[in-house]
Design a protein around this motif. Structure first.
Motif, PDB file in Angstrom:
ATOM      1  N   SER A  68       0.832  -1.205   0.000  1.00 35.03           N
ATOM      2  CA  SER A  68       0.000   0.000   0.000  1.00 35.03           C
ATOM      3  C   SER A  68       0.866   1.254   0.000  1.00 35.03           C
ATOM      4  N   ASP A  69       2.032   1.186   0.599  1.00 34.48           N
ATOM      5  CA  ASP A  69       2.904   2.354   0.656  1.00 34.48           C
ATOM      6  C   ASP A  69       3.517   2.661  -0.705  1.00 34.48           C
ATOM      7  N   MET A  70       3.864   1.631  -1.462  1.00 25.72           N
ATOM      8  CA  MET A  70       4.313   1.850  -2.834  1.00 25.72           C
ATOM      9  C   MET A  70       3.206   2.537  -3.635  1.00 25.72           C
ATOM     10  N   LEU A  71       1.981   2.113  -3.402  1.00 28.70           N
ATOM     11  CA  LEU A  71       0.858   2.674  -4.148  1.00 28.70           C
ATOM     12  C   LEU A  71       0.593   4.131  -3.762  1.00 28.70           C
ATOM     13  N   VAL A  72       0.863   4.487  -2.521  1.00 25.86           N
ATOM     14  CA  VAL A  72       0.734   5.889  -2.117  1.00 25.86           C
ATOM     15  C   VAL A  72       1.709   6.751  -2.914  1.00 25.86           C
ATOM     16  N   VAL A  73       2.941   6.288  -3.042  1.00 28.32           N
ATOM     17  CA  VAL A  73       3.943   7.012  -3.835  1.00 28.32           C
ATOM     18  C   VAL A  73       3.493   7.104  -5.288  1.00 28.32           C
ATOM     19  N   ALA A  74       3.014   5.973  -5.828  1.00 31.12           N
ATOM     20  CA  ALA A  74       2.546   5.968  -7.221  1.00 31.12           C
ATOM     21  C   ALA A  74       1.391   6.934  -7.424  1.00 31.12           C
ATOM     22  N   ASN A  75       0.447   6.957  -6.494  1.00 33.84           N
ATOM     23  CA  ASN A  75      -0.701   7.851  -6.626  1.00 33.84           C
ATOM     24  C   ASN A  75      -0.278   9.314  -6.589  1.00 33.84           C
ATOM     25  N   ASN A  76       0.693   9.641  -5.740  1.00 33.63           N
ATOM     26  CA  ASN A  76       1.193  11.016  -5.696  1.00 33.63           C
ATOM     27  C   ASN A  76       1.791  11.424  -7.045  1.00 33.63           C
ATOM     28  N   LYS A  77       2.480  10.507  -7.689  1.00 37.06           N
ATOM     29  CA  LYS A  77       3.066  10.803  -9.000  1.00 37.06           C
ATOM     30  C   LYS A  77       1.985  10.991 -10.059  1.00 37.06           C
ATOM     31  N   VAL A  78       0.986  10.144 -10.017  1.00 38.88           N
ATOM     32  CA  VAL A  78      -0.115  10.232 -10.979  1.00 38.88           C
ATOM     33  C   VAL A  78      -0.824  11.582 -10.847  1.00 38.88           C
ATOM     34  N   GLU A  79      -1.101  11.989  -9.603  1.00 35.27           N
ATOM     35  CA  GLU A  79      -1.777  13.264  -9.386  1.00 35.27           C
ATOM     36  C   GLU A  79      -0.902  14.433  -9.818  1.00 35.27           C
ATOM     37  N   ALA A  80       0.396  14.363  -9.511  1.00 39.86           N
ATOM     38  CA  ALA A  80       1.302  15.453  -9.885  1.00 39.86           C
ATOM     39  C   ALA A  80       1.428  15.589 -11.398  1.00 39.86           C
ATOM     40  N   ALA A  81       1.385  14.458 -12.102  1.00 41.42           N
ATOM     41  CA  ALA A  81       1.517  14.473 -13.564  1.00 41.42           C
ATOM     42  C   ALA A  81       0.203  14.773 -14.262  1.00 41.42           C
ATOM     43  N   LYS A  82      -0.898  14.812 -13.481  1.00 40.49           N
ATOM     44  CA  LYS A  82      -2.227  15.099 -14.032  1.00 40.49           C
ATOM     45  C   LYS A  82      -2.615  14.103 -15.129  1.00 40.49           C
ATOM     46  N   VAL A  83      -2.336  12.825 -14.857  1.00 41.80           N
ATOM     47  CA  VAL A  83      -2.783  11.757 -15.745  1.00 41.80           C
ATOM     48  C   VAL A  83      -3.757  10.883 -14.963  1.00 41.80           C
ATOM     49  N   THR A  84      -4.389   9.961 -15.666  1.00 45.89           N
ATOM     50  CA  THR A  84      -5.379   9.088 -15.039  1.00 45.89           C
ATOM     51  C   THR A  84      -4.851   7.664 -14.979  1.00 45.89           C
ATOM     52  N   ALA A  85      -4.909   7.071 -13.799  1.00 41.55           N
ATOM     53  CA  ALA A  85      -4.550   5.665 -13.625  1.00 41.55           C
ATOM     54  C   ALA A  85      -5.243   5.153 -12.376  1.00 41.55           C
ATOM     55  N   LYS A  86      -5.723   3.933 -12.439  1.00 40.32           N
ATOM     56  CA  LYS A  86      -6.374   3.321 -11.289  1.00 40.32           C
ATOM     57  C   LYS A  86      -5.357   2.439 -10.565  1.00 40.32           C
ATOM     58  N   LEU A  87      -5.376   2.473  -9.237  1.00 42.18           N
ATOM     59  CA  LEU A  87      -4.401   1.744  -8.436  1.00 42.18           C
ATOM     60  C   LEU A  87      -5.123   0.887  -7.396  1.00 42.18           C
ATOM     61  N   PHE A  88      -4.660  -0.356  -7.248  1.00 39.05           N
ATOM     62  CA  PHE A  88      -5.287  -1.283  -6.316  1.00 39.05           C
ATOM     63  C   PHE A  88      -4.220  -2.073  -5.566  1.00 39.05           C
ATOM     64  N   GLU A  89      -4.477  -2.305  -4.297  1.00 41.38           N
ATOM     65  CA  GLU A  89      -3.604  -3.158  -3.488  1.00 41.38           C
ATOM     66  C   GLU A  89      -4.103  -4.600  -3.609  1.00 41.38           C
TER      67      GLU A  89
END
Length: 246
Positions: A68-89
């Motif tokens: 889940s912590d890796m996914l938190v980092v990934a989600n922060n990158k997705v939001e910063a880049a203003k792209v769309t991606a779905k993330l699941f643990e």
């Protein structure tokens, strides 16, 4: 070191990882075997470096990871880049409720962290169930040569500006397996250093064994190569498979 701490150090430790080469390999194989592919599942997406590149290239990407912590980092990158991606643990052996995809990708030796043969076979079955008819599976694993000749018995070290590590690799319990013993020294704000330790196990199998398991899981193997599309040799380090759901 727990996964929360490791997740936030991961990108710095993996700064030389060949993400652009994984992107190029993916685009080339999709163009060759399934040019209409749009919806991709990135299994073991980690901190989202490849997932972000895929999204920027116009793919509809979903990422799954066990941390889940890796996914938190990934989600922060997705939001910063203003792209769309779905993330699941999720666990790659038990993918559920994600829908069906044109292609499933699992790179950066994610499969080598599965502890035994049954787990690899379960993952292949889960990948198959996650694919649309005639969908593609693209993956890589460590070669047997890399496990035995490059990893085993080696000590790696690096001294960066605010993080240093000593990485020792030992022969594992099973054939073509290793144990990674990592010690990190991370600089704090007050210029002191905190010490953390990580232990990882990896295991691989012969090319023939992977091919058999893929076929038993309902795939036709289209291509086997090494090191981002090169011909396989005795000293190849990374083995790539491209397979199609039957």
């Amino acid at each position: 070191m727990n996964y929360e701490q490791f997740a936030y150090l991961y990108d710095q430790l993996m700064k030389d990882a060949p993400y652009d080469e994984w992107l190029t390999f993916t685009k080339e194989k999709l163009h060759l075997y399934l040019p209409e592919a749009k919806e991709l599942l990135d299994v073991g997406c980690g901190t989202g470096e490849l997932l972000l590149r895929l999204a920027k290239n116009g793919y509809d990407v979903t990422g799954v990871d066990l941390s889940s912590d890796m996914l938190v980092v990934a989600n922060n990158k997705v939001e910063a880049a203003k792209v769309t991606a779905k993330l699941f643990e999720q666990d790659m052996r038990h993918l559920e409720g994600l829908g069906h995809f044109d292609a499933v990708l699992t790179y950066c030796d994610s499969l080598n962290y599965l502890p035994n043969e049954d787990d690899v076979q379960a993952a292949f079955l889960a990948f198959n169930r996650s694919l649309k008819d005639n969908g593609l599976l693209l993956l890589d694993v460590h070669s047997c040569y890399k496990m035995d000749e490059i990893f085993t018995g080696q000590i790696f070290a690096d001294d960066d500006e605010n993080i240093s590590y000593i990485w020792k690799v030992f022969e594992g319990e099973f054939p073509y397996s290793v144990e990674h013993d990592l010690t990190f020294f991370v600089q704090n704000e007050d210029q002191t250093y905190a010490r953390y330790e990580e232990f990882h196990e990896q295991r691989t199998y012969t090319i023939e064994q992977y091919k058999q398991w893929l076929e038993e899981a309902g795939f036709s193997v289209l291509e086997i190569s090494a090191d981002f599309g090169k011909e396989i040799t005795e000293i190849s380090e990374r083995i790539f498979f491209v397979a199609r759901k039957k």
